[in-house]
Design a protein around this motif. Structure first.
Motif, PDB file in Angstrom:
ATOM      1  N   ARG A 109     -37.744  61.044-110.485  1.00 39.67           N
ATOM      2  CA  ARG A 109     -36.765  60.246-111.296  1.00 39.67           C
ATOM      3  C   ARG A 109     -36.391  58.909-110.779  1.00 39.67           C
ATOM      4  O   ARG A 109     -36.127  58.929-109.528  1.00 39.67           O
ATOM      5  CB  ARG A 109     -35.573  61.134-111.624  1.00 39.67           C
ATOM      6  CG  ARG A 109     -35.898  62.434-112.316  1.00 39.67           C
ATOM      7  CD  ARG A 109     -34.323  63.305-112.533  1.00 39.67           C
ATOM      8  NE  ARG A 109     -34.696  64.402-113.038  1.00 39.67           N
ATOM      9  CZ  ARG A 109     -33.449  65.204-113.750  1.00 39.67           C
ATOM     10  NH1 ARG A 109     -32.387  64.682-113.459  1.00 39.67           N
ATOM     11  NH2 ARG A 109     -33.946  66.184-114.234  1.00 39.67           N
ATOM     12  N   THR A 110     -35.983  58.083-111.776  1.00 38.26           N
ATOM     13  CA  THR A 110     -35.664  56.705-111.369  1.00 38.26           C
ATOM     14  C   THR A 110     -34.441  56.869-110.804  1.00 38.26           C
ATOM     15  O   THR A 110     -33.187  57.584-111.789  1.00 38.26           O
ATOM     16  CB  THR A 110     -35.849  55.662-112.479  1.00 38.26           C
ATOM     17  OG1 THR A 110     -37.266  55.596-112.657  1.00 38.26           O
ATOM     18  CG2 THR A 110     -35.058  54.342-112.086  1.00 38.26           C
ATOM     19  N   THR A 111     -33.646  56.120-109.775  1.00 39.40           N
ATOM     20  CA  THR A 111     -32.542  56.210-109.564  1.00 39.40           C
ATOM     21  C   THR A 111     -31.503  55.604-110.578  1.00 39.40           C
ATOM     22  O   THR A 111     -31.961  54.617-111.097  1.00 39.40           O
ATOM     23  CB  THR A 111     -32.267  55.340-108.138  1.00 39.40           C
ATOM     24  OG1 THR A 111     -32.864  55.745-107.066  1.00 39.40           O
ATOM     25  CG2 THR A 111     -30.680  55.216-107.755  1.00 39.40           C
ATOM     26  N   ASP A 112     -30.377  56.323-110.838  1.00 41.11           N
ATOM     27  CA  ASP A 112     -29.336  55.739-111.688  1.00 41.11           C
ATOM     28  C   ASP A 112     -28.553  54.530-111.140  1.00 41.11           C
ATOM     29  O   ASP A 112     -28.162  54.538-110.148  1.00 41.11           O
ATOM     30  CB  ASP A 112     -28.499  56.817-112.162  1.00 41.11           C
ATOM     31  CG  ASP A 112     -27.392  56.462-113.329  1.00 41.11           C
ATOM     32  OD1 ASP A 112     -27.248  55.239-113.436  1.00 41.11           O
ATOM     33  OD2 ASP A 112     -26.905  57.383-114.059  1.00 41.11           O
ATOM     34  N   VAL A 113     -29.048  53.523-111.783  1.00 42.88           N
ATOM     35  CA  VAL A 113     -28.525  51.981-111.328  1.00 42.88           C
ATOM     36  C   VAL A 113     -27.075  52.046-111.380  1.00 42.88           C
ATOM     37  O   VAL A 113     -26.256  51.311-110.610  1.00 42.88           O
ATOM     38  CB  VAL A 113     -29.114  50.895-112.230  1.00 42.88           C
ATOM     39  CG1 VAL A 113     -28.478  50.912-113.539  1.00 42.88           C
ATOM     40  CG2 VAL A 113     -28.957  49.776-111.344  1.00 42.88           C
ATOM     41  N   ARG A 114     -26.376  52.681-112.312  1.00 44.26           N
ATOM     42  CA  ARG A 114     -24.995  52.785-112.397  1.00 44.26           C
ATOM     43  C   ARG A 114     -24.425  53.358-111.375  1.00 44.26           C
ATOM     44  O   ARG A 114     -23.435  52.977-110.632  1.00 44.26           O
ATOM     45  CB  ARG A 114     -24.539  53.508-113.637  1.00 44.26           C
ATOM     46  CG  ARG A 114     -24.883  52.803-114.921  1.00 44.26           C
ATOM     47  CD  ARG A 114     -24.547  53.687-116.139  1.00 44.26           C
ATOM     48  NE  ARG A 114     -25.572  54.846-115.958  1.00 44.26           N
ATOM     49  CZ  ARG A 114     -25.468  56.021-117.209  1.00 44.26           C
ATOM     50  NH1 ARG A 114     -24.793  55.544-118.291  1.00 44.26           N
ATOM     51  NH2 ARG A 114     -26.298  56.812-116.814  1.00 44.26           N
ATOM     52  N   GLU A 115     -24.901  54.574-110.588  1.00 44.92           N
ATOM     53  CA  GLU A 115     -24.497  55.223-109.514  1.00 44.92           C
ATOM     54  C   GLU A 115     -24.671  54.254-108.314  1.00 44.92           C
ATOM     55  O   GLU A 115     -23.884  54.031-107.362  1.00 44.92           O
ATOM     56  CB  GLU A 115     -25.175  56.371-109.255  1.00 44.92           C
ATOM     57  CG  GLU A 115     -25.156  57.632-110.481  1.00 44.92           C
ATOM     58  CD  GLU A 115     -25.618  59.015-110.145  1.00 44.92           C
ATOM     59  OE1 GLU A 115     -25.714  59.201-108.977  1.00 44.92           O
ATOM     60  OE2 GLU A 115     -25.947  59.752-110.707  1.00 44.92           O
TER      61      GLU A 115
ATOM     62  N   GLY B 267     -37.909  51.800-108.958  1.00 43.83           N
ATOM     63  CA  GLY B 267     -37.300  53.193-109.348  1.00 43.83           C
ATOM     64  C   GLY B 267     -36.235  53.644-108.459  1.00 43.83           C
ATOM     65  O   GLY B 267     -35.619  54.719-108.533  1.00 43.83           O
ATOM     66  N   THR B 268     -36.348  53.029-107.370  1.00 46.07           N
ATOM     67  CA  THR B 268     -35.265  53.209-106.385  1.00 46.07           C
ATOM     68  C   THR B 268     -34.896  52.033-105.411  1.00 46.07           C
ATOM     69  O   THR B 268     -35.374  50.821-105.900  1.00 46.07           O
ATOM     70  CB  THR B 268     -35.594  54.465-105.622  1.00 46.07           C
ATOM     71  OG1 THR B 268     -34.481  54.835-104.709  1.00 46.07           O
ATOM     72  CG2 THR B 268     -36.688  54.014-104.475  1.00 46.07           C
ATOM     73  N   TYR B 269     -34.026  52.033-104.399  1.00 40.52           N
ATOM     74  CA  TYR B 269     -33.807  50.928-103.617  1.00 40.52           C
ATOM     75  C   TYR B 269     -33.329  51.609-102.258  1.00 40.52           C
ATOM     76  O   TYR B 269     -33.366  52.596-102.008  1.00 40.52           O
ATOM     77  CB  TYR B 269     -32.456  50.073-104.167  1.00 40.52           C
ATOM     78  CG  TYR B 269     -31.202  51.073-104.284  1.00 40.52           C
ATOM     79  CD1 TYR B 269     -30.258  50.610-103.097  1.00 40.52           C
ATOM     80  CD2 TYR B 269     -30.858  52.018-104.959  1.00 40.52           C
ATOM     81  CE1 TYR B 269     -28.821  51.268-102.818  1.00 40.52           C
ATOM     82  CE2 TYR B 269     -29.742  52.584-105.161  1.00 40.52           C
ATOM     83  CZ  TYR B 269     -28.724  52.336-103.820  1.00 40.52           C
ATOM     84  OH  TYR B 269     -27.687  53.083-103.853  1.00 40.52           O
ATOM     85  N   VAL B 270     -33.168  50.490-101.373  1.00 42.76           N
ATOM     86  CA  VAL B 270     -33.226  50.997-100.005  1.00 42.76           C
ATOM     87  C   VAL B 270     -31.882  50.455 -99.232  1.00 42.76           C
ATOM     88  O   VAL B 270     -31.391  49.540 -99.548  1.00 42.76           O
ATOM     89  CB  VAL B 270     -34.284  50.143 -99.150  1.00 42.76           C
ATOM     90  CG1 VAL B 270     -34.103  50.627 -97.517  1.00 42.76           C
ATOM     91  CG2 VAL B 270     -35.802  50.669 -99.466  1.00 42.76           C
TER      92      VAL B 270
ATOM     93  N   THR C 298     -38.123  59.933-103.343  1.00 38.01           N
ATOM     94  CA  THR C 298     -38.351  58.775-104.268  1.00 38.01           C
ATOM     95  C   THR C 298     -39.250  59.007-105.492  1.00 38.01           C
ATOM     96  O   THR C 298     -39.545  60.426-105.723  1.00 38.01           O
ATOM     97  CB  THR C 298     -39.268  57.846-103.659  1.00 38.01           C
ATOM     98  OG1 THR C 298     -40.496  58.298-103.272  1.00 38.01           O
ATOM     99  CG2 THR C 298     -38.667  57.382-102.097  1.00 38.01           C
ATOM    100  N   PRO C 299     -39.187  58.409-106.368  1.00 38.11           N
ATOM    101  CA  PRO C 299     -40.109  58.686-107.562  1.00 38.11           C
ATOM    102  C   PRO C 299     -41.110  59.325-107.307  1.00 38.11           C
ATOM    103  O   PRO C 299     -41.862  60.004-108.069  1.00 38.11           O
ATOM    104  CB  PRO C 299     -39.906  57.332-108.573  1.00 38.11           C
ATOM    105  CG  PRO C 299     -38.742  56.931-108.086  1.00 38.11           C
ATOM    106  CD  PRO C 299     -38.523  57.103-106.713  1.00 38.11           C
ATOM    107  N   ALA C 300     -41.865  58.768-106.319  1.00 40.96           N
ATOM    108  CA  ALA C 300     -43.271  59.109-105.942  1.00 40.96           C
ATOM    109  C   ALA C 300     -43.543  60.285-105.190  1.00 40.96           C
ATOM    110  O   ALA C 300     -44.387  60.936-105.116  1.00 40.96           O
ATOM    111  CB  ALA C 300     -43.974  57.747-105.328  1.00 40.96           C
TER     112      ALA C 300
ATOM    113  N   CYS D 290     -31.178  60.469-102.989  1.00 38.93           N
ATOM    114  CA  CYS D 290     -30.814  61.715-102.431  1.00 38.93           C
ATOM    115  C   CYS D 290     -31.661  61.608-100.943  1.00 38.93           C
ATOM    116  O   CYS D 290     -32.924  61.305-100.884  1.00 38.93           O
ATOM    117  CB  CYS D 290     -31.356  62.837-103.178  1.00 38.93           C
ATOM    118  SG  CYS D 290     -31.566  64.435-102.381  1.00 38.93           S
ATOM    119  N   TYR D 291     -31.193  62.017 -99.822  1.00 38.88           N
ATOM    120  CA  TYR D 291     -31.610  62.266 -98.765  1.00 38.88           C
ATOM    121  C   TYR D 291     -31.641  63.827 -98.469  1.00 38.88           C
ATOM    122  O   TYR D 291     -30.765  64.507 -97.918  1.00 38.88           O
ATOM    123  CB  TYR D 291     -31.063  61.685 -97.518  1.00 38.88           C
ATOM    124  CG  TYR D 291     -30.783  60.127 -97.545  1.00 38.88           C
ATOM    125  CD1 TYR D 291     -31.718  59.291 -97.248  1.00 38.88           C
ATOM    126  CD2 TYR D 291     -29.685  59.564 -98.229  1.00 38.88           C
ATOM    127  CE1 TYR D 291     -31.726  58.003 -97.339  1.00 38.88           C
ATOM    128  CE2 TYR D 291     -29.876  57.954 -98.474  1.00 38.88           C
ATOM    129  CZ  TYR D 291     -30.704  57.274 -97.691  1.00 38.88           C
ATOM    130  OH  TYR D 291     -30.741  56.134 -98.185  1.00 38.88           O
TER     131      TYR D 291
END
Length: 364
Positions: free
Chosen positions: A7-13, A46-49, A120-122, A231-232
């Motif tokens: 899933r893509t990270t929720d940008v609002r979170e 789909g995510t960030y670091v 990650t999404p992948a 999520c880690y």
């Protein structure tokens, strides 16, 4: 596998967390630019670091938000080991052993978290299947269990993977680690990474004859560290023991070690009637033995009266800072002499806040 994988990270979170980080760390600066970078990365990948500073802050605040933990007064001191580049089962196993050695500190326990590669999404991140890095085996023997009944399934799984330990009452289980979509790997913990305390009593010499012991560091290893929508799934973390966790639960619960009848018999108590309060007497002496043994061996531990007062200090500090402090009454109140502790006599905020250490969601 965690539900956030794929899933893509929720940008609002993500945005909520970045704003929280900058609100509590105003010297970081550059909030507008950081928000733009995060939104761009989520849109593209789909995510960030997280930066290390964000990761460290997120891990510490996750402890601050842990409603079931009474020992949060020192949340700012949590040591964060950034191992996000580690995703292989072998690498995770090596770093878990290093975590145990560093956190143990020859008895001076240090609150520590090791954070491995995220979902990650992948690709899902690695996982440790043990609920704690150090657990004692539960061997099926005839119609019963030798060792810790909680760990029968994990013990069976370890044996299926080739573990040949036991059968003893305090056999340290190997780690079972899975990387991404790979097969599980079995990793035996070296003896110098697991500090154990033999239990004895300050007054009763016979107590040592029971052959009891317990490991020094409780490292939770099956929870996900969620920070800003990331999520880690493998982030083992520890504080230090409160004596009742060992003496009133692990060794005393009827469905675990169930030692109260044996201790009561050694004490010569009348177990024919509940009105003799033999369980209560045996429970107190068992807890006295735990605290005495850890103290004699120079291993960090706390008692439930001291920790209850510390928790209320933490609560007062959070309220002065204008923050909500979630707490689960059934976990905060100790399992021994609860009514004699100050945490018993009040209600708590039961909200759920993020960042947080959470149990893994159902697999997909």
């Amino acid at each position: 596998m965690h539900a956030l994988f794929g899933r893509t990270t929720d940008v609002r979170e993500a945005e909520r967390f970045i704003r929280l980080f900058h609100a509590e760390n105003p010297s970081a600066g550059g909030l507008p630019a950081r928000l733009r970078d995060v939104a761009r990365d989520v849109a593209r990948h789909g995510t960030y670091v997280h930066t290390f500073e964000e990761l460290e802050f997120g891990a510490r605040v996750a402890w601050r938000n842990s409603g079931r933990c009474i020992g949060r007064l020192y949340w700012r001191s949590l040591k964060v080991r950034d191992r996000r580049e580690v995703a292989t089962a072998e690498g995770v196993a090596v770093e878990c052993v290093a975590h145990l050695r560093e956190a143990t500190g020859e008895g001076r326990i240090r609150p520590t978290v090791t954070v491995f590669a995220p979902d990650t999404p992948a690709m899902p991140g690695p996982r440790v299947l043990n609920d704690q890095l150090v657990r004692y085996a539960g061997h099926r023997l005839g119609g019963g269990v030798l060792g810790d009944p909680r760990n029968v399934v994990l013990t069976d799984a370890a044996k299926e993977l080739g573990w040949r330990g036991g059968p003893g009452r305090f056999d340290v289980l190997p780690l079972i680690v899975r990387s991404g979509l790979g097969d599980p790997l079995l990793c035996n913990l070296p003896g110098d990474a697991v500090l154990e305390v033999p239990l004895r009593h300050p007054e009763y010499g016979w107590f040592a004859e029971l052959g009891l012991r317990w490991h020094a560091v409780p490292v939770i290893s099956d929870m996900c560290l969620e920070i800003g929508g990331v999520c880690y799934p493998c982030a083992p973390f520890n504080g230090w023991y409160m004596g009742t966790e060992i003496g009133a639960r692990n060794l005393a619960d009827a469905d675990l070690a169930a030692l109260l009848p044996e201790v009561a018999a050694r004490l010569g108590l009348d177990t024919s009637t509940e009105r003799s309060l033999w369980r209560d007497h045996a429970l107190v002496e068992l807890n006295v033995a735990v605290l005495h043994s850890f103290e004699q061996d120079g291993v960090t531990i706390t008692d439930h009266h001291t920790e209850s007062r510390r928790f209320l200090t933490h609560l007062e500090r959070e309220e002065r800072a204008g923050r909500r402090c979630p707490a689960d009454w059934s976990w905060i109140v100790p399992p021994l002499s609860g009514g004699a502790t100050p945490v018993f006599h009040r209600y708590y905020d039961t909200c759920e806040l993020t960042p947080a250490y959470v149990h893994h969601r159902p697999t997909r």
